[in-house]
Write a protein that holds these residues in place. Structure first.
Motif, PDB file in Angstrom:
ATOM      1  N   LYS A  80       3.475   1.824  -1.589  1.00  0.00           N
ATOM      2  CA  LYS A  80       3.959   2.132  -2.943  1.00  0.00           C
ATOM      3  C   LYS A  80       2.962   2.966  -3.729  1.00  0.00           C
ATOM      4  CE  LYS A  80       6.756  -2.043  -3.178  1.00  0.00           C
ATOM      5  NZ  LYS A  80       6.935  -3.341  -3.836  1.00  0.00           N
ATOM      6  N   HIS A  81       1.752   3.064  -3.229  1.00  0.00           N
ATOM      7  CA  HIS A  81       0.705   3.842  -3.896  1.00  0.00           C
ATOM      8  C   HIS A  81       0.497   5.128  -3.099  1.00  0.00           C
ATOM      9  CE1 HIS A  81      -0.474   0.589  -6.661  1.00  0.00           C
ATOM     10  NE2 HIS A  81      -0.040  -0.181  -5.672  1.00  0.00           N
ATOM     11  N   LYS A  82       1.132   6.178  -3.537  1.00  0.00           N
ATOM     12  CA  LYS A  82       1.132   7.447  -2.800  1.00  0.00           C
ATOM     13  C   LYS A  82      -0.251   8.084  -2.706  1.00  0.00           C
ATOM     14  CE  LYS A  82       5.483   7.111  -2.182  1.00  0.00           C
ATOM     15  NZ  LYS A  82       5.915   6.432  -0.989  1.00  0.00           N
ATOM     16  N   GLU A  83      -1.158   7.745  -3.600  1.00  0.00           N
ATOM     17  CA  GLU A  83      -2.496   8.332  -3.569  1.00  0.00           C
ATOM     18  C   GLU A  83      -3.352   7.747  -2.444  1.00  0.00           C
ATOM     19  OE1 GLU A  83      -2.892   4.708  -6.264  1.00  0.00           O
ATOM     20  OE2 GLU A  83      -1.366   6.205  -5.849  1.00  0.00           O
ATOM     21  N   LEU A  86       0.831  -1.209   0.000  1.00  0.00           N
ATOM     22  CA  LEU A  86       0.000   0.000   0.000  1.00  0.00           C
ATOM     23  C   LEU A  86       0.863   1.255   0.000  1.00  0.00           C
ATOM     24  CD1 LEU A  86      -2.828  -0.945   2.536  1.00  0.00           C
ATOM     25  CD2 LEU A  86      -2.992  -0.760   0.050  1.00  0.00           C
ATOM     26  N   GLN A 129      -9.602  -0.508  -4.728  1.00  0.00           N
ATOM     27  CA  GLN A 129      -8.182  -0.444  -5.093  1.00  0.00           C
ATOM     28  C   GLN A 129      -7.305  -1.042  -3.991  1.00  0.00           C
ATOM     29  OE1 GLN A 129      -6.701   3.527  -5.786  1.00  0.00           O
ATOM     30  NE2 GLN A 129      -4.794   2.791  -6.688  1.00  0.00           N
ATOM     31  N   ILE A 179      -4.862  -4.347  -4.235  1.00  0.00           N
ATOM     32  CA  ILE A 179      -3.440  -4.298  -3.876  1.00  0.00           C
ATOM     33  C   ILE A 179      -3.129  -5.395  -2.867  1.00  0.00           C
ATOM     34  CG2 ILE A 179      -1.673  -2.920  -2.707  1.00  0.00           C
ATOM     35  CD1 ILE A 179      -3.112  -0.421  -3.932  1.00  0.00           C
ATOM     36  N   GLN A 229     -11.039   4.060  -3.883  1.00  0.00           N
ATOM     37  CA  GLN A 229      -9.908   3.472  -3.173  1.00  0.00           C
ATOM     38  C   GLN A 229     -10.292   2.226  -2.374  1.00  0.00           C
ATOM     39  OE1 GLN A 229      -8.376   6.760  -0.895  1.00  0.00           O
ATOM     40  NE2 GLN A 229      -7.104   7.473  -2.599  1.00  0.00           N
TER      41      GLN A 229
END
Length: 128
Positions: free
Chosen positions: A69-72, A67, A101, A105, A98
Protein backbone atom coordinates in the motif's frame (compact mmCIF):
# COMPACT_ATOMS: atom_id res chain seq x y z
CA UNK A 1 23.66 -69.21 4.42
CA UNK A 2 21.71 -70.60 7.38
CA UNK A 3 23.72 -68.32 9.66
CA UNK A 4 22.59 -65.22 7.72
CA UNK A 5 18.96 -66.38 7.76
CA UNK A 6 19.15 -67.03 11.49
CA UNK A 7 20.56 -63.54 12.10
CA UNK A 8 17.84 -61.96 9.97
CA UNK A 9 15.19 -63.87 11.93
CA UNK A 10 16.69 -62.75 15.25
CA UNK A 11 16.87 -59.12 14.11
CA UNK A 12 13.28 -59.20 12.84
CA UNK A 13 12.14 -60.73 16.14
CA UNK A 14 13.96 -58.04 18.14
CA UNK A 15 12.41 -55.28 16.03
CA UNK A 16 8.97 -56.78 16.48
CA UNK A 17 9.47 -57.12 20.23
CA UNK A 18 10.74 -53.55 20.54
CA UNK A 19 7.82 -52.12 18.59
CA UNK A 20 5.33 -54.17 20.63
CA UNK A 21 6.96 -52.94 23.82
CA UNK A 22 6.84 -49.34 22.65
CA UNK A 23 3.19 -49.76 21.70
CA UNK A 24 2.35 -51.12 25.14
CA UNK A 25 4.20 -48.30 26.89
CA UNK A 26 2.49 -45.51 24.97
CA UNK A 27 -0.59 -45.87 27.14
CA UNK A 28 -2.97 -45.50 24.20
CA UNK A 29 -6.01 -47.66 23.87
CA UNK A 30 -6.82 -49.33 20.59
CA UNK A 31 -9.64 -46.82 19.99
CA UNK A 32 -7.40 -43.82 20.50
CA UNK A 33 -4.69 -45.22 18.26
CA UNK A 34 -7.14 -45.97 15.47
CA UNK A 35 -8.49 -42.44 15.34
CA UNK A 36 -11.78 -43.10 17.10
CA UNK A 37 -13.74 -40.08 18.33
CA UNK A 38 -11.90 -38.40 21.15
CA UNK A 39 -8.56 -39.70 19.90
CA UNK A 40 -5.49 -37.79 20.92
CA UNK A 41 -3.08 -39.73 18.72
CA UNK A 42 -1.13 -38.58 15.70
CA UNK A 43 -4.04 -36.67 14.16
CA UNK A 44 -3.92 -33.96 16.82
CA UNK A 45 -0.13 -33.64 16.81
CA UNK A 46 0.14 -33.26 13.02
CA UNK A 47 -2.72 -30.76 12.77
CA UNK A 48 -1.13 -28.21 15.09
CA UNK A 49 2.08 -27.64 13.09
CA UNK A 50 0.11 -27.41 9.85
CA UNK A 51 -2.17 -24.76 11.35
CA UNK A 52 0.83 -22.89 12.72
CA UNK A 53 2.51 -22.86 9.30
CA UNK A 54 -0.69 -21.59 7.70
CA UNK A 55 -0.99 -18.82 10.28
CA UNK A 56 2.65 -17.82 9.79
CA UNK A 57 2.23 -17.70 6.00
CA UNK A 58 -0.97 -15.68 6.33
CA UNK A 59 0.72 -13.15 8.63
CA UNK A 60 3.64 -12.88 6.22
CA UNK A 61 1.26 -12.17 3.33
CA UNK A 62 -0.55 -9.54 5.40
CA UNK A 63 2.72 -7.73 6.09
CA UNK A 64 3.60 -7.82 2.37
CA UNK A 65 0.13 -6.47 1.55
CA UNK A 66 0.56 -3.63 4.05
CA UNK A 67 3.91 -2.74 2.47
CA UNK A 68 2.31 -2.87 -0.97
CA UNK A 69 0.00 0.00 0.00
CA UNK A 70 3.04 2.25 0.29
CA UNK A 71 4.16 2.86 -3.28
CA UNK A 72 7.35 4.65 -2.20
CA UNK A 73 8.67 1.37 -0.73
CA UNK A 74 10.06 -1.28 -3.06
CA UNK A 75 9.24 -4.52 -1.24
CA UNK A 76 10.96 -6.58 -3.92
CA UNK A 77 14.21 -6.60 -1.95
CA UNK A 78 12.57 -7.23 1.43
CA UNK A 79 12.26 -10.70 2.89
CA UNK A 80 9.72 -11.33 5.61
CA UNK A 81 9.55 -14.30 7.94
CA UNK A 82 6.80 -14.77 10.53
CA UNK A 83 6.78 -17.20 13.41
CA UNK A 84 4.10 -17.05 16.05
CA UNK A 85 3.52 -13.32 15.61
CA UNK A 86 7.23 -12.47 15.58
CA UNK A 87 8.18 -10.91 12.24
CA UNK A 88 11.73 -10.61 10.92
CA UNK A 89 12.55 -8.19 8.12
CA UNK A 90 15.61 -8.87 5.93
CA UNK A 91 16.93 -7.21 2.80
CA UNK A 92 17.50 -3.72 1.53
CA UNK A 93 15.61 -0.47 1.03
CA UNK A 94 16.56 2.52 -1.12
CA UNK A 95 16.64 5.19 1.60
CA UNK A 96 17.64 5.20 5.27
CA UNK A 97 14.28 6.62 6.32
CA UNK A 98 12.55 3.55 4.90
CA UNK A 99 14.28 1.19 7.35
CA UNK A 100 12.20 2.45 10.28
CA UNK A 101 9.14 3.08 8.10
CA UNK A 102 8.96 -0.56 6.99
CA UNK A 103 9.29 -1.71 10.61
CA UNK A 104 6.45 0.59 11.68
CA UNK A 105 4.23 -0.67 8.86
CA UNK A 106 4.93 -4.27 9.91
CA UNK A 107 4.13 -3.46 13.56
CA UNK A 108 0.77 -2.01 12.52
CA UNK A 109 -0.42 -5.31 11.01
CA UNK A 110 -2.89 -7.12 13.29
CA UNK A 111 -1.31 -10.25 14.75
CA UNK A 112 2.25 -8.94 14.73
CA UNK A 113 3.65 -9.15 18.24
CA UNK A 114 7.24 -8.11 17.59
CA UNK A 115 9.42 -6.99 14.69
CA UNK A 116 13.12 -7.73 14.26
CA UNK A 117 14.46 -5.27 11.73
CA UNK A 118 17.54 -6.43 9.82
CA UNK A 119 17.03 -4.10 6.86
CA UNK A 120 19.95 -2.19 5.39
CA UNK A 121 20.19 0.67 2.93
CA UNK A 122 20.94 -0.37 -0.64
CA UNK A 123 24.28 0.87 -1.83
CA UNK A 124 24.50 2.07 -5.44
CA UNK A 125 26.71 0.04 -7.77
CA UNK A 126 30.10 1.61 -8.39
CA UNK A 127 29.27 4.57 -6.16
CA UNK A 128 31.02 5.71 -3.07
Amino acid sequence: MKNIQARALVIATLILAASASAWAQSGQTAGAASGAPGATGMEASTAAPANTRKANRALRRQVYAALGKHKEIDAGNIGITAKGGAVTLNGTVKEASQVDQVAEIAKSVPGVISVTNKLTVEKPFGGM
